[in-house]
Every structure is written in C-alpha cells, then in structure tokens.
Design a protein around this motif. Structure first.
Motif, PDB file in Angstrom:
ATOM      1  N   THR A  30      24.798  31.848  59.427  1.00 34.31           N
ATOM      2  CA  THR A  30      25.994  31.456  60.161  1.00 34.31           C
ATOM      3  C   THR A  30      27.126  31.079  59.199  1.00 34.31           C
ATOM      4  O   THR A  30      28.295  31.406  59.421  1.00 34.31           O
ATOM      5  CB  THR A  30      25.682  30.274  61.089  1.00 34.31           C
ATOM      6  OG1 THR A  30      24.655  30.662  62.010  1.00 34.31           O
ATOM      7  CG2 THR A  30      26.909  29.837  61.866  1.00 34.31           C
ATOM      8  N   THR A  50      33.731  28.047  67.752  1.00 37.81           N
ATOM      9  CA  THR A  50      33.008  28.853  68.739  1.00 37.81           C
ATOM     10  C   THR A  50      32.386  30.087  68.091  1.00 37.81           C
ATOM     11  O   THR A  50      31.321  30.546  68.519  1.00 37.81           O
ATOM     12  CB  THR A  50      33.950  29.276  69.879  1.00 37.81           C
ATOM     13  OG1 THR A  50      35.170  29.808  69.326  1.00 37.81           O
ATOM     14  CG2 THR A  50      34.275  28.093  70.767  1.00 37.81           C
ATOM     15  N   LEU A  53      29.245  28.771  66.478  1.00 34.20           N
ATOM     16  CA  LEU A  53      28.279  28.404  67.516  1.00 34.20           C
ATOM     17  C   LEU A  53      27.610  29.648  68.089  1.00 34.20           C
ATOM     18  O   LEU A  53      26.383  29.695  68.249  1.00 34.20           O
ATOM     19  CB  LEU A  53      28.980  27.624  68.630  1.00 34.20           C
ATOM     20  CG  LEU A  53      28.116  27.275  69.849  1.00 34.20           C
ATOM     21  CD1 LEU A  53      26.940  26.386  69.440  1.00 34.20           C
ATOM     22  CD2 LEU A  53      28.950  26.613  70.940  1.00 34.20           C
TER      23      LEU A  53
END
Length: 297
Positions: A30, A50, A53
């Motif tokens: 990520t 976002t 996430l």
C-alpha cells in the motif's frame, strides 16, 4: 498435544484477523501506491487517504484468499504452520468470507472515491496474485517472474486514482522498477526458506540450480533493479536533485550490500541480511518519489 502447547493462550480475534490478512505485507504494498499518487499530483490531498484505504483492503483480502488457497501446504512448512487456518483458529470457509468482504470493500472504495480504472487495476492485482501466481508457483520455480506484476500494480493504482492515465510512460517506468525489484526480493526469500518450500512440494530454484547459481542470479537481478532506477529521472518521475541523489546512493548501497552473494558458502544469515537490505531499498525508492515534489519546490 504437550502441556506447554495446551497452556498457550488463544490469540485474540483481532490478532487472528491481522495474521490472516498479513497487515505488515499488505501495508508495505500500500505504501508503494502512495508513490504513484504523489508522483502524478506532484503533491498530496485528501484523496490519498481513500486511495491507500482501498488498496489496503484489496491487499488484505488478497492475502487472506492466499491463506485459504494454501492452507494445506502451509501446514507442512515450519514458516507458515502457525497461520490461523492451519492452527485451527478459522475454517477455510470463514476465512474466505472475510477475504471476500475485504476485497469487495477495497474495490468499491477505489471505484466510488476515485474511478473505475484504479478499481479495475486493483481487481487485476488480486486476480493475478490469487488466480495466476499462486497456482503457478506450485508448478514452476520461475513463477515469480510473471508474478512480479503484483509489485508493479500498486504504484499504477495510486497514479490512476490521482487522475493519471494507466499508459503514461512515467507510471510505466515507475511500475517497471517495482516489477524488477520484486524478483530478487522473492528469490532471497526462496534462498532463506528453500527446504521448507521443497518439503511442501513447491519447486524452487535452489532445487533446480543450487544455491550458488541462485545467488549469482539474484545478484544480477539486484543490479538490474539498481540500474532500472535510472528510468525515473529519464521519464520525469524524479526531477529534483536531492531525490535523485537519495535514490542513487540507495542503489549503490543495495548493490554493495548484495556483493556477498557472489562469495562461496552462502548461509541463512546472509540471505536474511540481503533480504532486509532489498526491503529497505524499496522504502528508500518510495520515499524518494514521495519527497521529490517537495524537494523541487
């Protein structure tokens, strides 16, 4: 069951969930997506949250699916025998439900908060890892080469979530560096745990070539990773001198730290040390790309 084993406390539901979804590994992939997002915008905004996430949820779902797919083989290897499903903390069906919820949630976050392109790239990463790479590594010791597309996709997801095009030469250059990096990263892991993989029935390059040849091959790909970093200034992913120096020094350090792979008598501590080095280099690479817009102001 021994008395010592019987008295071990049962892991908490949170601990089981984090083990199943491999939060540490999922978080690392990520983090590389942030490089793509910041590189396109030449800065950051609330959309980065976002984006990260959505990618994190997809990565955690993919990791959980992987543990469902491989739980019988995991039980045969010391490195993985204590994962939640082999340990009996979760049934494969329950783990698959958790994986599905995480993956669908991640896809929806990227689609609704950003765009369909980033969501589809996220879905491609999951399908490629769980539907292609995971079964392929059971039949080919070279599965990691096409499988390394997984390492290239997170920066591209970040780039497209920020509004960039998936075919932009700049993001292709960034993705290519992470693609090349993924190969020696995995082969170092193979060198460290070859016996466990082979006991579980996985073909490995240690069994095919022997450890000395694998070490030389890994060193060559590591040098290729360092050389590929030159694409980033060329395609304007990096434009500031401090970021270029940071990445250049990191690349030189990576190659020098990998030179012991060419010496005779490789052992587990060596592979572990070089494995840590190449992981740290990925952090340096990602940090250089993220910091570049701020250096150039």
């Amino acid at each position: 069951m021994s008395a010592a084993t019987a008295t071990l406390p049962k892991p908490s539901p949170v601990s089981i969930f984090l083990e199943l979804t491999k939060l540490r590994i999922s978080g690392a992939s990520t983090f590389t997506a942030a490089a793509g997002y910041v590189a396109f915008l030449r800065g950051a905004n609330a959309g980065l949250i976002t984006t990260l996430l959505g990618i994190l949820l997809l990565a955690m779902g993919s990791s959980a699916f992987n543990e469902v797919q491989e739980h019988k083989l995991d039980a045969l290897m010391p490195r993985t025998a204590n994962r939640p499903i082999p340990r009996g903390d979760l049934t494969p069906a329950m783990a698959a439900i958790i994986a599905g919820v995480m993956a669908i949630s991640g896809f929806l976050v990227l689609w609704l908060a950003h765009n369909l392109t980033s969501a589809l790239l996220g879905a491609l990463a999951l399908v490629w890892y769980n539907g292609f790479y995971t079964p392929l590594k059971r039949v080919s010791a070279f599965a990691v080469v096409p499988g390394s597309l997984i390492g290239a996709l997170p920066p591209a997801i970040g780039w497209t979530a920020a509004g960039g095009g998936a075919a932009d030469p700049s993001v292709l250059a960034l993705a290519f560096v992470f693609f090349i990096w993924q190969v020696p990263h995995f082969w170092l892991l193979v060198g460290l745990h070859a016996e466990g993989y082979e006991e579980a029935g996985y073909p490995t390059l240690v069994g095919l070539f022997g450890r000395p040849r694998l070490s030389r091959l890994t060193f060559t790909w590591t040098c290729g990773t360092a050389a590929a970093c030159g694409l980033l200034p060329m395609f304007r992913v990096l434009v500031s001198r401090p970021a270029e120096i940071m990445l250049g020094l990191g690349a030189v350090w990576l190659v020098i730290g990998s030179l012991p792979l060419l010496n005779p008598g490789q052992d587990a501590p060596l592979y572990r040390r070089v494995f840590m080095n190449i992981n740290l280099f990925a952090l340096v690479l990602t940090a250089a790309v993220i910091l570049d817009p701020f250096f150039s102001r």
